[in-house]
Design an enzyme around this catalytic site. Structure first.
Site, mmCIF file in Angstrom:
data_model
loop_
_atom_site.group_PDB
_atom_site.id
_atom_site.type_symbol
_atom_site.label_atom_id
_atom_site.label_comp_id
_atom_site.label_asym_id
_atom_site.label_seq_id
_atom_site.Cartn_x
_atom_site.Cartn_y
_atom_site.Cartn_z
ATOM 1 N N HIS A 1 0.839 -1.196 0.000
ATOM 2 C CA HIS A 1 0.000 0.000 0.000
ATOM 3 C C HIS A 1 0.870 1.241 0.000
ATOM 4 O O HIS A 1 1.880 1.316 0.703
ATOM 5 C CB HIS A 1 -0.917 0.015 1.224
ATOM 6 C CG HIS A 1 -2.047 -0.951 1.103
ATOM 7 N ND1 HIS A 1 -2.723 -1.151 -0.080
ATOM 8 C CD2 HIS A 1 -2.616 -1.777 1.997
ATOM 9 C CE1 HIS A 1 -3.666 -2.052 0.111
ATOM 10 N NE2 HIS A 1 -3.618 -2.457 1.363
ATOM 11 N N LYS B 1 -13.179 5.080 6.775
ATOM 12 C CA LYS B 1 -13.546 6.124 5.815
ATOM 13 C C LYS B 1 -15.063 6.201 5.653
ATOM 14 O O LYS B 1 -15.632 7.269 5.483
ATOM 15 C CB LYS B 1 -12.880 5.858 4.462
ATOM 16 C CG LYS B 1 -13.163 6.919 3.394
ATOM 17 C CD LYS B 1 -12.180 6.826 2.242
ATOM 18 C CE LYS B 1 -12.477 5.658 1.346
ATOM 19 N NZ LYS B 1 -13.572 5.924 0.385
#
Length: 915
Positions: free
Chosen positions: A142, A572
């Protein structure tokens, strides 16, 4: 701001930081002259004033200096602070290593020993716990590692030199020699480009992960187990650790969720490259053993089977091997090491007499191990052979097991294409989930394949089929441990999982005969990563366990169900409080469901580096998981900058692995003893309400008018999207919709402008509302904090993020970048108000006077960095405004983008985390 009398930093650490700062200052003058040095020094002094109360005047002077810098000078100033952070971080790591050695609290195993003694754990129970333990750190690519590998290697060198310096006389030659080496390495740091000049590729990411596996983890693994053996032998008088319980995994080169550059060819390359790396490491180890173990069987004796095997192979492997053995025929172990080395070399080339698998190699080494044990060589076997055996048992022929991950939308489209081309149905995507499930179940258990030689499938369908087929290919060509987990991102239905199972059938990964699955080579992991999917996860899994095809598949997989939980996207989607609570609650529900169905549940935690993405102290995090969910088994991602933070320095790598392992072993002991009370059932009504309030308030922010514009204006997200720190795109799809933006750049951007709202927003509102409505009291919340590990860990993590949040700097980003838009003002005011509420709520619950008041060392580490981060923030703000000027010429824009990328690196290094 901390007063001088409150600062309790160790004198040795303070001296090291001061000396390194002086070295950097001298290098700055030598390389760039007085002008840049003075700019850096003035900004540093003024930033301290800015923090100590003289805010308005100091800020004016800072802005004046920053305004006078062109992009070239600004970049040099940013680089100076960036390198300062790198060397301070290295000094801090050295301090932690030395402190650990000095106090002998090193052994993070001590926490395990405390539990063993408190609970009076007998040797047999501990053996049982260790035998069933399997811990799998999984390295991912990532894009949160902002530091180049070239820079990482230099930081490692500086860390090693600082450690060496601590062990020599300060007045002697060696000390001066090491100081010169440090000076030289920091000079090279200055002369090295701190940002990548070209986009990182998947191949670069593969090299980076292999760097850590090969140069650090492979090397420290024997010491990790030796330390555990020592601690357990101290307590029990015998070695209890048994076979290694660490297994390493990777997504690098195999994770294709939204990653167009990870192809079937790339994954095959990764499998083969990892195989080559590990076999060469074994060859090197065998060569060392040949040099070390020179025992003659004429003196000590040896097992007849060992002598027999030498005679069996010496004439089969060529003249050179035979003659080498015949020169010293009594050195039986050396003779067998020559044979093993030759067979490993042939394994690399896939020639005759090679090893078919790691099991055959281990049989040879265990034969020698037993021979030494029985023939006066017990210590030789333990000290020389056992470390190599443990490496092979850990890394096999695969080095790291590769998981295959794909997004559910591509899987659905592939199934739709296959069902259309095979004449089953033309309207699959329009069916409801019950109808889809019926079709999928029937086709999974149908002996005939859907795809024939002449079936013309769409290219994406071929790609998805090829990917899942890699599991079978790797198990046949690399190792039986090379790959088995197929992860479905954004899994939201029963049909998503059954679709993967049908694809596996078509790719030959499962075998069906007479309407029954006879063999399955893969585990299918649904990844639940939105709040809605977490809430539905129990219902989805219940339907799957009741489905005859899926139940049949689980029987072939020893009735083990892996489930992955997404921390990043759930945060999120729902904010920190709701995300954490729903993750916890879903684990409790899934565990109960699996227990009712006599299925073993193994959870895979998709944690990131930051608190917003499930990061934070791993030891506390593991022990705060629901009772029974960490029952000897844990799979967990290691992402981005946390890989270098935990594993770059060998001593820290050992500590990180010990933290993981001791926490898992303790949690498993508690499970065996049924010692962990589950507080969720006591407080679920209260926390259902609190979670609902937090979700509502958080969603009202991100769905508010102008929020996307505010996010894209008040943060450097446009720079992050253009930064070369990962091969994968920052968004899954084009467009400004927050849904399409990956969770990593989302958190990264809020960290840069110091709002970090992904780590606390909604908490203060929810807690205050619950108290105001009489659902709880501050006293009760404090009691829950002191008794429930989950709530305590959540509060402590939020507390740390609140301290890293900086309203003064956040206000600069807002006021300088967002203009006078009323909607933007409303959003910023909401941020300020919720920040104040959240801080007050944390302090009332913890009963502290200030954030992290009970952890002064961490508190000071954060606060003392701010004056050094501030100049970089002010430079970032100024040049963001310029970068966004539409009239700016292209060549100028590119130069400023490079500067801004450098500021992102600087702030990340200062805060010690990114996304």
């Amino acid at each position: 701001m901390l007063r001088k009398e409150e600062i309790i930093i160790d004198d040795n650490l303070r001296r090291n930081i001061k000396e390194l700062g002086t070295i950097l200052g001298n290098i700055l003058i030598e390389q760039e002259g007085r002008e840049i040095f003075n700019a850096v020094e003035n900004l540093r002094v003024l930033s301290k004033e800015f923090r100590s109360g003289n805010t308005v005047e100091a800020k004016k002077k800072i802005k004046r200096i920053v305004a006078a810098l062109d992009e070239n000078k600004a970049r040099k100033v940013v680089k100076a602070f960036y390198i300062y952070f790198l060397i301070v971080n290295a000094a801090d790591e050295v301090f932690q290593i030395l402190k650990r050695e000095k106090e002998n609290n090193g052994d993070t195993w001590n926490k395990l020993i405390e539990v063993i003694e408190e609970e009076n754990i007998e040797a047999e129970l501990l053996k049982k716990v260790i035998e069933k333990t399997e811990i799998s750190p999984v390295f991912t690519a990532h894009p949160t590692e902002a530091t180049r590998e070239t820079i990482l290697r230099k930081i490692l060198e500086i860390t090693k030199l600082l450690l060496m310096r601590e062990k020599v006389n300060r007045a002697g030659f060696e000390y001066k020699k090491i100081e010169k080496q440090i000076y030289t390495t920091i000079t090279l740091l200055w002369q090295t480009e701190e940002i990548r000049s070209s986009k990182i590729t998947v191949y670069d990411e593969i090299e980076r992960i292999i760097f850590f596996l090969k140069n650090i983890i492979y090397q420290v693994l024997p010491e990790f187990y030796a330390r555990l053996d020592y601690k357990l032998k101290e307590n029990y008088g015998e070695k209890l650790s048994g076979k290694p319980f660490l297994r390493f995994g990777s997504w690098v080169g195999s994770d294709r969720d939204g990653h167009p550059f990870v192809t079937e060819e790339v994954t095959k390359y990764t499998f083969n490259y990892q195989r080559s790396v590990i076999l060469n490491l074994y060859i090197d180890d065998i060569k060392k053993l040949y040099e070390q173990i020179s025992a003659s069987y004429k003196i000590t004796g040896a097992e007849p089977a060992l002598i027999s095997n030498v005679l069996k192979f010496k004439n089969k492997l060529g003249k050179e091997i035979r003659e080498s053995i015949d020169r010293n025929p009594s050195e039986i172990y050396r003779a067998y090491f020559l044979i093993i080395e030759e067979r490993l070399t042939r394994t690399l080339k896939k020639e005759a007499y090679s090893y078919k698998n790691e099991k055959q190699l281990l049989e040879d080494l265990y034969l020698m191990y037993i021979s030494l044990q029985k023939n006066k060589g017990k210590e030789i076997a333990e000290n020389f052979l056992l470390p190599v055996i443990r490496r092979i048992e850990t890394f096999g022929f695969q080095l790291a097991t590769l998981d295959i991950r794909q997004n559910s939308s591509l899987i659905r489209n592939a199934i739709d294409d296959i069902l259309k081309k095979s004449g089953v149905t033309n309207k699959y995507l329009r069916l409801n989930d019950k109808e889809k499930t019926e079709i999928l179940t029937a086709e999974i258990l149908n002996d005939r394949p859907l795809i024939g030689i002449n079936t013309e499938l769409k290219q994406p369908t071929k790609q998805v089929l090829g990917e899942i087929g890699l599991i079978k290919w790797s198990r046949e060509n690399i190792s039986s441990n090379s790959s088995k987990d197929y992860i479905i991102s954004n899994c939201s239905s029963v049909s998503d999982v059954l679709s993967a199972l049908l694809l596996a059938k078509e790719a030959g990964v499962i075998k069906v005969r007479k309407n029954k699955i006879l063999n399955s080579q893969l585990d299918i992991l649904p990844l639940f990563e939105t709040i809605e999917d977490l809430r539905e996860s129990q219902n989805i899994m219940k339907e799957l366990f009741d489905n005859r095809a899926y139940r049949n598949h689980l029987e072939c997989r020893n009735k083990i169900q892996y489930i992955m939980l997404g921390y990043s996207d759930s945060n999120k989607d729902g904010g920190i409080l709701t995300s954490n609570y729903e993750l916890f609650k879903s684990q409790v529900n899934l565990k109960a469901l699996c227990d009712r169905n006599n299925i073993e549940l193994i959870l895979f935690h998709g944690r990131g580096g930051s608190i917003s993405r499930g990061g934070g102290p791993v030891f506390q995090s593991i022990l705060s998981q629901p009772r029974g969910t960490v029952n000897g088994k844990l799979k967990i991602t290691e992402q981005g900058e946390m890989i270098s933070f935990k594993y770059l320095v060998p001593q820290l790598a050992i500590r990180s692995l010990e933290y993981f392992s001791s926490a898992v072993l303790i949690a498993t002991i508690y499970t065996e003893l049924k010692k962990q009370p589950e507080y969720l059932f006591r407080y679920n009504n209260l926390f259902d309400k609190i979670s609902g309030y937090a979700f509502e308030y958080y969603r009202s922010l991100i769905e508010s008018e102008n929020f996307i514009e505010y996010f894209r204006t008040a943060t450097p997200i446009d720079v992050i999207e253009n930064i070369e720190i990962g091969s994968r795109p920052a968004s899954r799809k084009k467009g400004n919709d927050i849904k399409n933006l990956r969770a990593i750049p989302w958190v990264f951007a809020w960290t840069q402008n110091r709002q970090t709202l992904s780590g606390w927003y909604g908490f203060g509102y929810a807690i205050n509302r619950a108290v105001k409505e009489g659902l709880t009291t501050w006293k009760e919340l404090s009691e829950i904090f002191n008794s429930w590990n989950f709530f305590k860990t959540l509060i402590q993590n939020i507390e740390m993020v609140l301290l890293k949040t900086d309203v003064m700097i956040a206000r600069e980003y807002y006021s300088e970048l967002c203009g006078k838009n009323k909607a933007n003002k409303k959003i910023f005011n909401s941020f300020e108000e919720e920040y104040r509420r959240s801080v007050e709520a944390v302090l009332k619950i913890t009963r502290e006077k200030e954030l992290l008041g009970s952890n002064k060392i961490l508190q000071q580490s954060i606060l003392l960095r701010n004056p050094y981060i501030d100049p970089v923030s002010f430079i970032q703000i100024r040049f963001l405004k310029l970068y966004r000027n539409k009239k700016l010429p292209g060549d100028k824009k590119k130069k400023i983008l490079n500067l801004l990328r450098a500021t992102v690196n600087g702030i990340s290094s200062g805060l010690r985390n990114t996304g």
